[in-house]
Design a protein around this motif. Structure first.
Motif, mmCIF file in Angstrom:
data_model
loop_
_atom_site.group_PDB
_atom_site.id
_atom_site.type_symbol
_atom_site.label_atom_id
_atom_site.label_comp_id
_atom_site.label_asym_id
_atom_site.label_seq_id
_atom_site.Cartn_x
_atom_site.Cartn_y
_atom_site.Cartn_z
ATOM 1 N N VAL A 1 46.189 29.364 30.911
ATOM 2 C CA VAL A 1 45.741 30.324 31.884
ATOM 3 C C VAL A 1 46.032 31.764 31.680
ATOM 4 N N TYR A 2 44.897 32.657 31.376
ATOM 5 C CA TYR A 2 45.110 34.117 31.292
ATOM 6 C C TYR A 2 44.497 34.627 32.528
ATOM 7 N N LEU A 3 44.827 36.012 32.396
ATOM 8 C CA LEU A 3 44.401 36.986 33.321
ATOM 9 C C LEU A 3 43.855 38.168 32.648
ATOM 10 N N SER A 4 42.532 38.308 33.011
ATOM 11 C CA SER A 4 41.865 39.500 32.564
ATOM 12 C C SER A 4 41.388 40.410 33.723
ATOM 13 N N GLY A 5 41.452 41.847 33.621
ATOM 14 C CA GLY A 5 41.057 42.622 34.343
ATOM 15 C C GLY A 5 40.617 44.102 33.933
ATOM 16 N N THR A 6 40.205 45.066 34.801
ATOM 17 C CA THR A 6 40.111 46.426 34.573
ATOM 18 C C THR A 6 41.297 46.944 34.232
ATOM 19 N N PHE A 7 42.417 46.586 34.785
ATOM 20 C CA PHE A 7 43.818 46.994 34.480
ATOM 21 C C PHE A 7 44.359 46.680 33.300
ATOM 22 N N THR A 8 43.830 45.543 32.403
ATOM 23 C CA THR A 8 44.142 45.038 31.248
ATOM 24 C C THR A 8 43.255 45.668 30.009
ATOM 25 N N GLY A 9 42.169 46.458 30.579
ATOM 26 C CA GLY A 9 40.982 46.748 29.682
ATOM 27 C C GLY A 9 40.307 45.650 29.266
ATOM 28 N N GLN B 1 51.472 32.140 37.241
ATOM 29 C CA GLN B 1 51.525 33.545 37.810
ATOM 30 C C GLN B 1 51.827 34.460 36.660
ATOM 31 N N THR B 2 51.532 35.907 37.009
ATOM 32 C CA THR B 2 52.170 36.940 36.099
ATOM 33 C C THR B 2 52.162 38.123 37.046
ATOM 34 N N VAL B 3 53.012 39.056 36.530
ATOM 35 C CA VAL B 3 53.094 40.274 37.300
ATOM 36 C C VAL B 3 52.654 41.405 36.483
ATOM 37 N N CYS B 4 51.672 42.198 37.196
ATOM 38 C CA CYS B 4 51.019 43.515 36.408
ATOM 39 C C CYS B 4 51.413 44.824 36.955
ATOM 40 N N SER B 5 51.590 45.547 36.138
ATOM 41 C CA SER B 5 51.942 47.015 36.867
ATOM 42 C C SER B 5 50.608 47.659 36.987
ATOM 43 N N VAL B 6 50.061 47.935 38.096
ATOM 44 C CA VAL B 6 48.866 48.205 38.282
ATOM 45 C C VAL B 6 48.694 49.535 39.108
ATOM 46 N N TYR C 1 38.910 41.430 38.546
ATOM 47 C CA TYR C 1 39.881 40.816 37.374
ATOM 48 C C TYR C 1 39.336 39.056 37.658
ATOM 49 N N LYS C 2 39.527 38.532 36.545
ATOM 50 C CA LYS C 2 38.913 37.078 36.404
ATOM 51 C C LYS C 2 40.030 36.499 35.754
ATOM 52 N N PHE C 3 39.960 35.079 35.545
ATOM 53 C CA PHE C 3 40.952 34.024 35.149
ATOM 54 C C PHE C 3 40.242 33.430 33.852
ATOM 55 N N VAL D 1 33.116 39.488 43.842
ATOM 56 C CA VAL D 1 31.921 40.291 44.083
ATOM 57 C C VAL D 1 31.100 39.895 42.761
ATOM 58 N N SER D 2 29.791 40.248 42.598
ATOM 59 C CA SER D 2 29.102 40.018 41.222
ATOM 60 C C SER D 2 29.425 41.184 40.546
ATOM 61 N N GLY D 3 29.549 41.163 39.214
ATOM 62 C CA GLY D 3 29.783 42.475 38.469
ATOM 63 C C GLY D 3 29.316 42.310 37.162
ATOM 64 N N SER D 4 29.467 43.274 36.301
ATOM 65 C CA SER D 4 29.097 43.292 35.030
ATOM 66 C C SER D 4 29.844 42.154 34.017
ATOM 67 N N TYR D 5 30.616 41.552 34.509
ATOM 68 C CA TYR D 5 31.587 40.390 33.764
ATOM 69 C C TYR D 5 31.048 39.048 34.723
ATOM 70 N N GLY D 6 30.096 39.216 35.499
ATOM 71 C CA GLY D 6 29.749 37.851 36.379
ATOM 72 C C GLY D 6 30.349 38.007 37.851
#
Length: 482
Positions: free
Chosen positions: A26-34, A51-56, A63-65, A80-85
């Motif tokens: 499992v990976y986390l991806s979001g605006t705060f990770t580019g 789980q993971t902890v990010c400094s945001v 974000y998505k998984f 919500v629906s965005g440019s990344y689905g």
């Protein structure tokens, strides 16, 4: 190191992200990770929770998984629906304006909530922050609406719907020796069993773990007439008569009446069954059917509990939680359960807790005198280690342990180890020691309590696991039914 979106002197907020639905990787991806992929690690003891902890930085984020190579989002969090689905969203306020509900991880009912690792303990514990005033107030209108709808649903369904397709129900003959009866309870892993009187052709009561507690206390009483040798031949019927005699002695007026058997029929509605359990202070209730109008030839169909009725409520409102306005309220803002009194708070029932070094005798006395079904076991900082419940007493039936122990000399730690599997670590590995946080929503707590074998949740402080309170299934029903 935690992934961060460093932006000059912007104050970053340590934020925990949780994927509680399993997977191999499992990976986390979001605006705060580019939108780069950041690995998530499984929680120790909960392999299906990552789980993971990010400094945001404060602000709005998406974000998505990535679960086993597939993009996923958590349907139980805002999305919500965005440019990344379809993506999840989170709004982080400034550090002084933390919102507990935003960062609380939603752990599925299968978890034992032991999700706090050392890294998380060093972070800001958002769930410890006081709830905003507007979230702490319960609208009487919302409460009345929710109670009315729950009562209406329970009144429309009968106890017959609780009966499984197939099950085993154990009843005990009143002429059975008490010692043999408790061996049966231990071997079958059940806390109680209905009693059958062949001479009267009726069910006449139940034998429970509380009976064993009272017997152990009586054996430990040097002035008792009951000896270990007599326990070999002492029948359940004889014990019930002795128990009645002891209760009359304890009553200052010397007046007491034998307790009647509490039961329900398969056609009784679930609200009446729940109220019967609450009003009589029992854990389970036999569902008995008699084909004759005079009640003869009774048939024991099932042993129903409040947790099964609670499961019925959760299943009914699962897809329309908005119809019950109180379901999203944090349990810390709801008047239910028993809590550690705050400083200066008057007239509040204290929460019974003990250290693991306390004697088993002290635990049994507290269970009886405080009229509670379980006691949190805590360290010197009041952090949760384990829990001792009434049903744990049946472990003393294993290998006739009760014949050679001293209740004053055996510690609670030692007593709890008797019920564990060989070489099992002591403490929170026990599945019966279930926890939750004050910021957890009522619906999540109800779903956890509706699972088989879960009778109560210990409310703890995130990170330190300091005990804040305890919520039982009966507490939930007292609140829901008013």
């Amino acid at each position: 190191m935690y992934p961060s979106a460093m932006d000059g002197g912007t104050a970053l907020i340590p934020t925990r992200f949780v994927w509680p639905y399993g997977g191999r990787s499992v990976y986390l991806s979001g605006t705060f990770t580019g939108w780069s992929q950041w690995p998530m690690a499984p929680v120790e003891g909960c392999p299906t929770v990552f789980q993971t902890v990010c400094s945001v930085p404060p602000g709005y984020h998406q974000y998505k998984f990535i679960v086993d190579g597939e993009w996923r989002h958590d349907e139980n969090q805002p999305f919500v629906s965005g440019s990344y689905g379809t993506v999840n969203t989170v709004l982080l306020a400034r550090e002084s304006d933390y919102l507990p509900a935003v960062l609380t991880a939603r752990i599925p009912p299968t978890s034992n909530m032991d999700v706090d690792n050392q890294a998380f303990q060093r972070l800001v514990r958002v769930s410890d922050v006081a709830l905003p005033d507007d979230a702490s107030r319960i609208s009487q209108t919302d409460l009345d609406i929710s109670r009315h709808r729950i009562s209406a649903v329970l009144s429309m369904h009968s106890a017959y719907e609780l009966l499984p397709g197939s099950s085993k129900v154990i009843a005990l003959d009143v002429d059975l020796p008490v010692k043999q009866a408790f061996h049966i309870l231990h071997e079958q892993g059940i806390p109680m069993a209905p009693l059958w009187d062949f001479s009267r052709a009726q069910f006449v009561g139940v034998l429970s773990a509380l009976d064993f507690i009272l017997i152990m206390r009586e054996l430990g009483n040097h002035g008792s007439n009951l000896t270990e040798e007599e326990l070999d031949t002492h029948t359940i019927s004889a014990w019930k008569e002795a128990k009645f005699y002891l209760s009359r002695q304890a009553n200052e007026h010397g007046k007491s009446a034998p307790r009647r058997l509490v039961w329900s029929g398969p056609d009784d509605n679930l609200k009446d069954v729940a109220l019967e359990i609450l009003q009589n202070g029992v854990a389970t209730i036999p569902i008995i059917h008699s084909p004759a109008q005079d009640g003869s030839y009774p048939q024991l169909l099932y042993l129903a509990s409040l947790s099964e009725i609670l499961k019925h409520i959760c299943r009914y409102f699962k897809h329309s939680p908005e119809s019950l306005p109180i379901l999203q309220l944090p349990i810390g803002a709801i008047p239910l359960g028993t809590w550690v009194p705050r400083i200066g708070e008057p007239n509040r029932q204290p929460l019974a807790m003990l250290r693991p070094t306390a004697s088993l005798s002290a635990a049994l006395n507290l269970l009886v005198q405080a009229q509670v079904s379980a006691i949190p076991i805590v360290d010197d900082n009041d952090s949760l280690l384990d829990i001792y419940s009434r049903s744990d007493i049946t472990a003393l039936a294993k290998d006739k342990i009760y014949t050679y122990i001293n209740l004053e000399e055996m510690s609670i730690h030692q007593a709890l180890q008797l019920a564990e599997e060989p070489y099992a670590p002591y403490g929170l590995s026990s599945q019966k020691c279930q926890m939750c946080l004050p910021s957890d929503p009522l619906l999540e707590v109800m779903e956890r309590l509706s699972r088989p074998g879960v009778r109560r949740l210990v409310v703890v402080e995130a990170g330190s696991k300091r005990v804040k309170g305890i919520i039982s299934v009966s507490d939930i029903f007292k609140f829901l039914l008013g």
